[in-house]
Design a protein around this motif. Sequence first.
Motif, PDB file in Angstrom:
ATOM      1  N   LEU A  53       0.827  -1.208   0.000  1.00 33.48           N
ATOM      2  CA  LEU A  53       0.000   0.000   0.000  1.00 33.48           C
ATOM      3  C   LEU A  53       0.862   1.259   0.000  1.00 33.48           C
ATOM      4  CD1 LEU A  53      -2.745   1.368   0.161  1.00 33.48           C
ATOM      5  CD2 LEU A  53      -2.686   1.091   2.646  1.00 33.48           C
TER       6      LEU A  53
ATOM      7  N   PHE B 257      -8.879   0.170  -0.761  1.00 32.50           N
ATOM      8  CA  PHE B 257      -8.074  -0.965  -0.320  1.00 32.50           C
ATOM      9  C   PHE B 257      -8.708  -1.647   0.882  1.00 32.50           C
ATOM     10  CE2 PHE B 257      -4.746   0.829  -2.948  1.00 32.50           C
ATOM     11  CZ  PHE B 257      -4.104  -0.310  -3.408  1.00 32.50           C
TER      12      PHE B 257
ATOM     13  N   LEU C  66       0.796   3.950  -3.004  1.00 32.93           N
ATOM     14  CA  LEU C  66       0.445   5.360  -2.794  1.00 32.93           C
ATOM     15  C   LEU C  66       1.570   6.279  -3.248  1.00 32.93           C
ATOM     16  CD1 LEU C  66      -1.344   5.153   0.691  1.00 32.93           C
ATOM     17  CD2 LEU C  66      -2.398   5.368  -1.571  1.00 32.93           C
TER      18      LEU C  66
ATOM     19  N   LEU D  63      -5.982  10.322  -1.854  1.00 32.03           N
ATOM     20  CA  LEU D  63      -5.384   9.246  -1.069  1.00 32.03           C
ATOM     21  C   LEU D  63      -6.396   8.613  -0.128  1.00 32.03           C
ATOM     22  CD1 LEU D  63      -1.857  10.687  -0.205  1.00 32.03           C
ATOM     23  CD2 LEU D  63      -2.557   9.268  -2.123  1.00 32.03           C
TER      24      LEU D  63
ATOM     25  N   GLU E  26      -8.480   6.249  -2.082  1.00 27.94           N
ATOM     26  CA  GLU E  26      -7.689   5.071  -2.446  1.00 27.94           C
ATOM     27  C   GLU E  26      -7.560   4.120  -1.260  1.00 27.94           C
ATOM     28  OE1 GLU E  26      -5.837   3.260  -5.760  1.00 27.94           O
ATOM     29  OE2 GLU E  26      -6.895   5.173  -5.619  1.00 27.94           O
ATOM     30  N   CYS E  27      -7.331   4.660  -0.065  1.00 28.61           N
ATOM     31  CA  CYS E  27      -7.203   3.821   1.137  1.00 28.61           C
ATOM     32  C   CYS E  27      -8.518   3.127   1.464  1.00 28.61           C
ATOM     33  CB  CYS E  27      -6.738   4.670   2.325  1.00 28.61           C
ATOM     34  SG  CYS E  27      -5.024   5.225   2.193  1.00 28.61           S
TER      35      CYS E  27
END
Length: 715
Positions: A73, A92, A77, A85, A88-89
């Motif tokens: 990860l 995940f 990133l 971000l 995106e996190c």
Amino acid sequence: MKKLLEKQNLIKTMLILYTFSIVLDLHVFYNRISTLIRVLIISIFFVIVFVRYATRKERKYLLLYFFMLLIYLVMHLLNLRNNNLLSECLYFLKMLMPLMLVFTIYKLDIKFDCLKKVVNPCILFISGSIVLCNLFKLGFSSYSFGALQGNIFSWFQDSSFEYYQVSGKGYFHLANQIVAIILLYLPIILVILKEKFNGYNLFVLCIALLSLLIIGNRISSWAPIIVIVIAIFLDFFITLLKKNKIDYRFLLGLLFLVLCYGLIFSQSPIIKREGYYNDLVFDAQNNESNEIDEQLETILSGTVININFPRYYYPYENDPEFWNNLIQLPDERLVDSRFIEIKIVQRIIELNNNYFKDRFLGIGYDRIINIQNIERDYVMQYYSIGIIGCVLFLGGYFALLLYLGFKIFINLEKKFTYRNLMLLMGICLVLLAAYFSGNLLNSISVMIPLCFVLGVTLNEVRRKEQCYNRILGFKVCSLSEEEIIKKLDGEISQGKQNIIFNINPLIVANFYKDYKIVEEFNKEKYNIPDGIGTVFALKMKDGDVTQRIAGVDLVDNIVAMAEKRKYKIYLYGSKDGVAVKAKEELEKKYPKIKIVGTLSGYEKEAKALKDIVQKQPDILFVALGSPKQELFIINNKRKLKNIKVIMPVGGSLDVISNTVKRAPEQYSKWHLEWLYRMVKEPKRIKKNLNLFKFVFLVLFRNSWYNEKKNGEVND
């Protein structure tokens, strides 16, 4: 509080939440907040199970996996450019849910009986609402949020309706996700119907099939008929294979449904779907051409490309070179929207000029979505999270699927069942549909039911029907070598006789058909697993034997015990002079040992018996080779009743006497002693052909021989 955290209470809570979670797939609730709620609930259950029920080894591997994810990860990133971000996190975190959910279900040991309690209610809510909405012309069209203009009766009465005007998804958000869920449940509904054929279960199946036709895309229309045909074939095949009674009511019911489905299918929206996208593309160009700048209109004139791509998703003015090259391709490629989506993303990666990192780490899910959503799972993830991300997040689905297939294959008698195969088919359908429709494996709506079924299937396949330490009828001792020696020591002092038989593939292949001989073996309690093939076979069949006990090692330990306790030993068998050399070697290693007699295996049996009885040993090692040595012991054990330990030792005397070298340690480490011995003694090749027979019998006939005893069933 502790009572709430008990397994049964956790299972009940999970089933309730699982049933009601489908409500969050309705369009009005479908948003990031509802997704986050489901992610948090799954995370809470996972943490509880991880802390209370996971083993130390499981925790270690999970933490190692999370550590690998964390490293990936961070690298992912760092590779992103101008991405959100936080978004995106969160993506995940959502992609991590399958592992958490499958592990939770596995550790709670949720079985099929629990799953089938929630499948019918879920299908009635999903499919029932789609059918009702269609009948009353409510809800949304399958490919938009526009209102329906016709219902199922319109299919037969009015041919003027377009495909998208009479196909609907009820009030759900995305049609392809709902289709995936219904297809996942469809094989389960068939299993429920087979196990209990009644009007209610048949009604649920009919509603599910009708809703798929109403949704009206290719997968929802064609897949059900394929599923039912495969279901009929599997039922018929398994019935013949296992010689069960044919369930004519179930088979005829399915055949009738196939006929009805075909009649409705012939009038369903899917028939009008061909050419729909082409018409839509040209209509979009013709209707909106007045809004397109003159340059773009001129360039795209005469092409079949959807104008929305160069106009909105990846503007022409930002990269005219790309579009000028693309429109040179044949029309059959340009009409494929998914092909253009992939070409746009490939162009972005090319312009990034960071090929290696982008391929392995991905350019980011948020970035791709903001440009163009690739409607094809695996391809989407390949570009968004890279090769490493695909392995870490998606690899688990296929690793688990392969594991389930392997577990079924190695235990065909018990695990090759209609239920298990249909569960696997549902999982495969979703994983296959993910490639053709997209947005399934990154959707929490599909992840939850898919992983729930995966976890239940895992528990069903791993379930131990009965802990049998038997291979083709032979009982096998699960004690360790040290435990056997300890017990033997005590029993010899009490005057009890024990015969130690070696259970290896070749010996089993010699005797498995002779029930009386097998029963003689099974009267003894120290039948050691002398052969890695025996250990592997028992592991496949859910036995609790974990390690091999080599006959030559056990002989050495028995001799050590005999020296300590001053027991007398007799060595009988092998070639001339071998027993004498073995005696000499043992006396060197154990100076105080009492070996009262040795005799070649070529001597007549009567002479051997007379000499053995006369010498009165406490321990007798017989090295006549199999099956001769086992038959000698079985036929003469009453005459040798005063001997406390009798053991057939095969080639052990050859090894002890240094006549034959034992396989090097490296061969033993990899369980290849048999290969070493076969190379050294080519004459063993013919005998080792029985290994193939052993494998076949273990896979296909093990349970039959375990349960058979002179025509009766063993207890």
